[in-house]
Scaffold this motif. Structure first.
Motif, short mmCIF file in Angstrom:
data_model
loop_
_atom_site.label_atom_id
_atom_site.label_comp_id
_atom_site.label_asym_id
_atom_site.label_seq_id
_atom_site.Cartn_x
_atom_site.Cartn_y
_atom_site.Cartn_z
N VAL A 499 0.76 -1.07 0.12
CA VAL A 499 -0.12 -0.11 -0.13
C VAL A 499 1.04 1.28 0.06
O VAL A 499 0.43 2.22 -0.88
CB VAL A 499 -0.84 -0.15 1.16
CG1 VAL A 499 -1.48 1.32 1.34
CG2 VAL A 499 -2.06 -1.05 0.93
N THR A 500 1.86 1.07 0.80
CA THR A 500 2.72 2.38 0.74
C THR A 500 3.46 2.67 -0.52
O THR A 500 3.49 3.80 -0.93
CB THR A 500 3.81 2.09 2.03
OG1 THR A 500 3.12 2.02 3.24
CG2 THR A 500 4.70 3.30 2.14
N GLU A 501 3.91 1.67 -1.02
CA GLU A 501 4.57 2.10 -2.51
C GLU A 501 3.59 2.38 -3.42
O GLU A 501 3.78 3.32 -4.07
CB GLU A 501 4.85 0.36 -2.97
CG GLU A 501 5.52 0.38 -4.32
CD GLU A 501 5.87 -0.95 -4.80
OE1 GLU A 501 5.44 -1.36 -5.87
OE2 GLU A 501 6.55 -1.64 -3.85
N ALA A 502 2.24 1.88 -3.36
CA ALA A 502 1.16 2.63 -4.43
C ALA A 502 1.03 3.96 -4.01
O ALA A 502 0.74 4.89 -5.11
CB ALA A 502 -0.02 1.68 -4.40
N LEU A 503 0.87 4.32 -2.73
CA LEU A 503 0.62 5.64 -2.30
C LEU A 503 1.81 6.81 -2.62
O LEU A 503 1.65 7.76 -3.07
CB LEU A 503 0.22 5.79 -0.86
CG LEU A 503 -0.97 5.08 -0.29
CD1 LEU A 503 -0.87 5.05 1.15
CD2 LEU A 503 -2.18 5.77 -0.89
N ALA A 504 3.18 6.16 -2.88
CA ALA A 504 4.14 7.25 -3.00
C ALA A 504 4.61 7.04 -4.27
O ALA A 504 5.50 7.73 -5.01
CB ALA A 504 5.27 6.48 -2.05
N ALA A 505 4.16 6.01 -5.43
CA ALA A 505 4.56 5.96 -6.56
C ALA A 505 4.09 7.13 -7.39
O ALA A 505 3.25 7.76 -7.13
CB ALA A 505 3.92 4.87 -7.24
#
Length: 982
Positions: A499-505
């Motif tokens: 989730v963190t990766e998708a929010l920061a991408a």
């Protein structure tokens, strides 16, 4: 009224907050207070600029009880009553869990002026069916009692008001009745303890760990229900059932002034008492975030939910609030439209996804993103959904997207305004109960339509996005829940990083919006030279106009004034399940997937953009003899609906992504079969009753996975191109215009076959001669078992015998309810059905099904056998005949009080004219059925020797050999319900 223009009643956060349904009672001699009744003070609604709907009467008695009355004649001669008590499971103290719901049950078990066991029979004698017309529901915040009266006779209305007063203040709580009803409540708890319910309870505990609601589910706990006594229930009742917590709603074909006087006469003597303060569902922690949970459940598909909670935005119902709600609804609509677009693509990353914000139980608001993933693909599914959400919130919306959603809302508002004078009783009751909730005003639908027209300049991509962001909570640090049948390796540790990766991408560049201008206008407006009418007549009994075109297409029209501005359109095309043979049993299985494939020249997405604001339906299903498409549309959209239907059979879309969606759904279905006794029975019963006839047996999952549109096209294209067609249009329709519209669509097609095919070689259906008891096993809760019995009867070619079986069906249910629920307290709701077939010559079935605890199987068997023996031994009493017959007669009387009822006789009025005659003569035939005829039918059909018995038990009853879990065990038969051999 369109939802976007309403302050919706506070939404429950999940389906698990669904109320617990049940029926209501009757009463004999009414009592009347002798003291004069003081005038009722006005119930003053909150100040607001909302243009109010005229016709409502609001009042409050001096004791604090409120009432809402509305005259309505849709349908004529009927009345609907609701008693809402602001008492729910949140009001229960520790140790009282389940009491609010238990008291709802006790409303049927005796009161000051109605003896125990008298209420339901009283209402049945007046034509109210238990469950359908008499019901009650308990949720977290309130308990609502329902009475739907088939007649507006003053005596019946007075009886109903007497019953509501009895419920409000006079319940008896006899210890023996409490002990018996405890078993019924526990049976309901067992029946409702589904995988979905348990998943919802677990999800709520994770999402809202501090909230009171997690320990106040309406059904209660085994411990508190078993400890409930008459004294403790009475104390809860006396504490909470007070006038200030009561609102009575009466809607129907009545004189409001007369009803108001009757309410005052009945309820003014109810003594006022202090109302305990309402308990809140929370608390919640607005800062909560970062937590992760993995929850497994055998019935669930793989899903991920991101959620945040925050304070409720308690806004009064004003035009400004409705304007904000309108903008928010458009914003959520656009985002969910984008997510749906992604889910429809070939090799889509997720099966479905949804984004929403809800107010929960007047306590907090929740914003969540739900992602339904393909098994094993939770990571890519979650990240794809987050990316789409971020695109919307960070890059904004396009004017075309706003216009599409606004068109949809405009269509709803216009339909509500046009049909304002013919709203149903139930629709008006829903409005009244929302007013009673306290955060809603009954707006004038026409005034709202006019108001919306003045707001269009304020509805822009920028205002929509701003309104949505002002309500939605940011999902930047959400709590994350994974649910599924099994846990993928490492999922718990990987959820938050994914989730963190998708929010920061970094976001991809904005791409063309989903609702951009379609490539062309709707492509299906011309089908050839309009058809010529070769026959035009009017059926004598019901006034149905019957038209036949030169190409063989038939049209049946019935104008009604039941729903102004609305009509039902149905198309029947020859074929349907008749094309499914023993050699090709899945021939029409994929028909259900065709609507998702769109049309040849428009994808489903394009159609939704092209037809926005016109609620027409793209649908086709395979019924017994025909392919059927049915839609409820605005009268002005009848022509467009006919164009869509004509295109559906002349140029289906055949897009492969629809097949992929079907396969995913099929895989999920097969994975869930063994999770419940009902799933196991549904999967096996057809094969048991037909001795494995492939047409009625569940094929292996591999057979469903192998289906293709190429194969479906080969199997059904001839019928779609040449099969006989019969169309029916019922409702607010101009006959001449309807004929013109059909002439230019279905009537313009090339020549069709003149008649529906007889399919004589497909009309046979065998019934098994194997009477051995089958024992099946399920992997669900250990406290659930199913008893199922089927007998062979006959087809429906004899209309008199059909009504005898109809009476036997309803008498059997009444007596099983009396025996198993009222006397023994072992069953919540026994199911009985009689199905003499119109399709299969000589074939019909009579079925009984009970959900019981495994240890109660012998008791339930004995009760069923005793009931059967009594029915075979002697005619039932005149009173039982009345209790069974009166609701059935009211059902017949109601057929022509709805467009759907009219459609049931108009759909095949030309090719099945006997249906009209049967409908008109059915009440007389039912009235002539005697108790002796019912006894003879029971003796003829419901024999011990003729019964096919199926018992579904939990796996836990097995000791050792798990290979038997999916077996069918043949046991020695011993009566209608044979005792399994040891």
């Amino acid at each position: 009224m369109g939802d976007a223009l309403a302050v919706a009643p506070r939404a429950h956060s999940a389906a698990h907050l669904a109320p617990h349904a049940k029926p209501l009672p009757p009463r004999p001699a009414p009592y009347r207070p002798t003291a004069p009744v003081p005038a009722a003070p006005t119930w003053r609604l909150p100040d607001s600029d909302i243009p109010l709907d005229p016709g409502w009467t609001f009042g409050r008695l001096p004791n604090g009880m409120r009432y809402i009355i509305r005259h309505n004649a849709t349908p004529q001669g009927q009345v609907v009553l609701r008693l809402r008590m602001d008492v729910g499971s949140l009001d229960e103290a520790e140790g009282e869990q389940g009491y609010a719901h238990f008291i709802e049950h006790m409303a049927f078990q005796g009161s000051t002026h109605v003896g125990r066991g008298e209420m339901i029979p009283l209402l049945e004698r007046h034509g109210l069916a238990f469950g359908a017309d008499t019901n009650a529901f308990t949720n977290f915040e309130n308990t609502t009692f329902h009475l739907d009266l088939p007649k507006n006779a003053a005596g019946l209305v007075d009886t109903a008001l007497m019953l509501m007063r009895e419920t409000a203040s006079e319940l008896s709580f006899l210890p023996t009745a409490v002990d018996n009803e405890r078993g019924v409540v526990l049976a309901e708890k067992r029946d409702r303890n589904s995988d979905g319910y348990r998943a919802s309870v677990a999800a709520s505990a994770f999402f809202y760990p501090q909230a009171r609601l997690n320990t106040r589910w309406p059904i209660g706990t085994d411990e508190t229900l078993n400890a409930a006594t008459a004294e403790r229930l009475r104390a809860f009742y006396r504490r909470h059932y007070v006038p200030a917590k009561a609102t009575l709603v009466v809607v129907g074909d009545v004189d409001p002034a007369a009803i108001e006087a009757m309410i005052r006469q009945r309820f003014a003597s109810w003594a006022a008492r202090p109302a305990p303060p309402r308990m809140k569902a929370g608390p919640i922690d607005p800062a909560d975030g970062g937590r992760v949970s993995v929850q497994l459940n055998p019935s669930l598909t793989e899903s991920v939910t991101l959620l945040r909670t925050g304070p409720i935005q308690d806004e009064p119902d004003t035009l400004a609030t409705r304007h904000r709600n309108l903008l928010r609804a458009i914003g959520y609509g656009i985002i969910n439209r984008r997510l749906l677009h992604v889910a429809r693509q070939p090799d889509a990353p997720f099966r479905d996804a949804a984004y929403r914000t809800t107010d929960n139980l007047h306590a907090w608001r929740t914003t969540m993103l739900d992602v339904d993933a393909i098994t094993g693909r939770w990571r890519s599914a979650t990240q794809a959904a987050i990316t789409e959400l971020r695109r919307a919130l960070e890059q904004g919306f396009a004017p075309a997207e706003v216009a599409e959603q606004l068109a949809i809302l405009n269509g709803r508002v216009e339909a509500a305004a046009t049909g304002a004078d013919t709203r149903s009783h139930e629709a008006l009751v829903r409005t009244a109960l929302a007013v009673a909730e306290g955060d809603f005003l009954p707006a004038n639908p026409r005034a709202l339509r006019d108001w919306l027209a003045t707001q269009r300049a304020t509805i822009t991509p920028e205002t929509v996005l701003a309104a949505l962001k002002a309500e939605a909570l940011p999902l930047d640090n959400p709590v994350i829940l994974f649910q599924g049948r099994t846990a993928p390796p490492g999922v718990e540790a990987q959820l938050r990083p994914a989730v963190t990766e998708a929010l920061a991408a970094a976001l991809p560049a904005p791409r063309p919006v989903v609702a951009g201008p379609p490539p062309a206008a709707f492509a299906y407006t011309q089908f050839g030279t309009p058809g010529r009418v070769v026959e035009d007549r009017r059926e004598a009994e019901l006034g149905i106009r019957m038209v036949r075109f030169a190409n063989g297409v038939r049209l049946n029209i019935k104008h009604t004034d039941l729903t102004r501005g609305s009509a039902l359109v149905e198309m029947n095309v020859d074929g349907g399940q008749m094309l499914a043979t023993q050699k090709n049993p899945l021939a029409v299985e994929l028909v259900s997937a065709l609507p998702s494939a769109g049309l040849g020249r428009h994808s489903r997405d394009e159609l939704e953009s092209l037809l926005a604001g016109h609620p027409v339906a793209l649908g086709l299903r395979a019924e017994d003899e025909t392919f059927v498409s049915r839609a409820q549309v605005r009268s002005g959209d009848i022509g467009l609906q006919l164009q869509v239907m004509t295109a559906q059979i002349t140029d289906p879309g055949w897009r492969g992504e629809a097949v992929e969606l079907y396969r995913q759904s099929t895989n999920a279905h097969f994975q869930r079969i063994r999770a419940t006794p009902e799933g196991v029975l549904g999967a096996r019963l057809g094969a048991i009753l037909s001795d494995g006839d492939p047409r009625f047996s569940l094929a292996p999952v591999e057979a469903f996975r192998a289906l293709t549109f190429e194969r479906l096209r080969a199997d059904i294209s001839d019928r779609l191109a040449h099969g006989a067609i019969e169309v029916a249009i019922v409702g607010d329709v101009d006959e001449a215009e309807a004929i013109r519209l059909v002439a230019g669509t279905l009537g313009a097609l090339p020549m069709r076959e003149a008649d529906f095919r007889p399919y004589a070689d497909q009309r046979s259906r065998s019934f098994t001669s194997n009477r051995a008891l089958r024992t099946l096993y399920h992997a669900g809760p250990a406290d659930k078992a199913l008893i199922h019995i089927t007998w062979a009867t006959r087809d429906d070619s004899d209309p008199d015998e059909k009504q005898v079986l109809n009476m036997l069906h309803h008498l059997m249910r009444i007596q099983l309810m009396d025996a198993l629920r009222q006397r023994l307290g072992k069953v919540y709701s026994p199911s009985v059905s009689s199905m003499p077939s119109r399709i299969w010559k000589g074939y019909g079935t009579f079925m009984i099904q009970l959900s019981v605890a495994p240890q109660d199987v012998p008791i339930a068997r004995a009760a069923i056998n005793d009931t059967l023996a009594a029915l075979r031994r002697a005619p039932v009493s005149d009173d039982l005949m009345l209790r069974a017959r009166a609701p059935l007669l009211e059902d017949f009387d109601s057929v022509f009080k709805s467009n759907l009822g009219w459609l049931s006789v108009a759909d095949r009025a030309q090719t099945n004219p006997d249906g009209i005659t049967r409908q008109l003569k059915a009440p007389g035939r039912l009235t002539r059925v005697t108790a002796a005829q019912v006894q003879a039918a029971a003796a003829r059909y419901l024999t011990d020797e003729g019964a096919v018995n199926v018992l579904v038990l939990p796996d836990q009853v097995l000791t050792g050999d798990d290979t038997r879990k999916d077996s069918t065990a043949a046991r020695k038969d011993g009566g209608a319900l044979g005792r399994p051999a040891p």
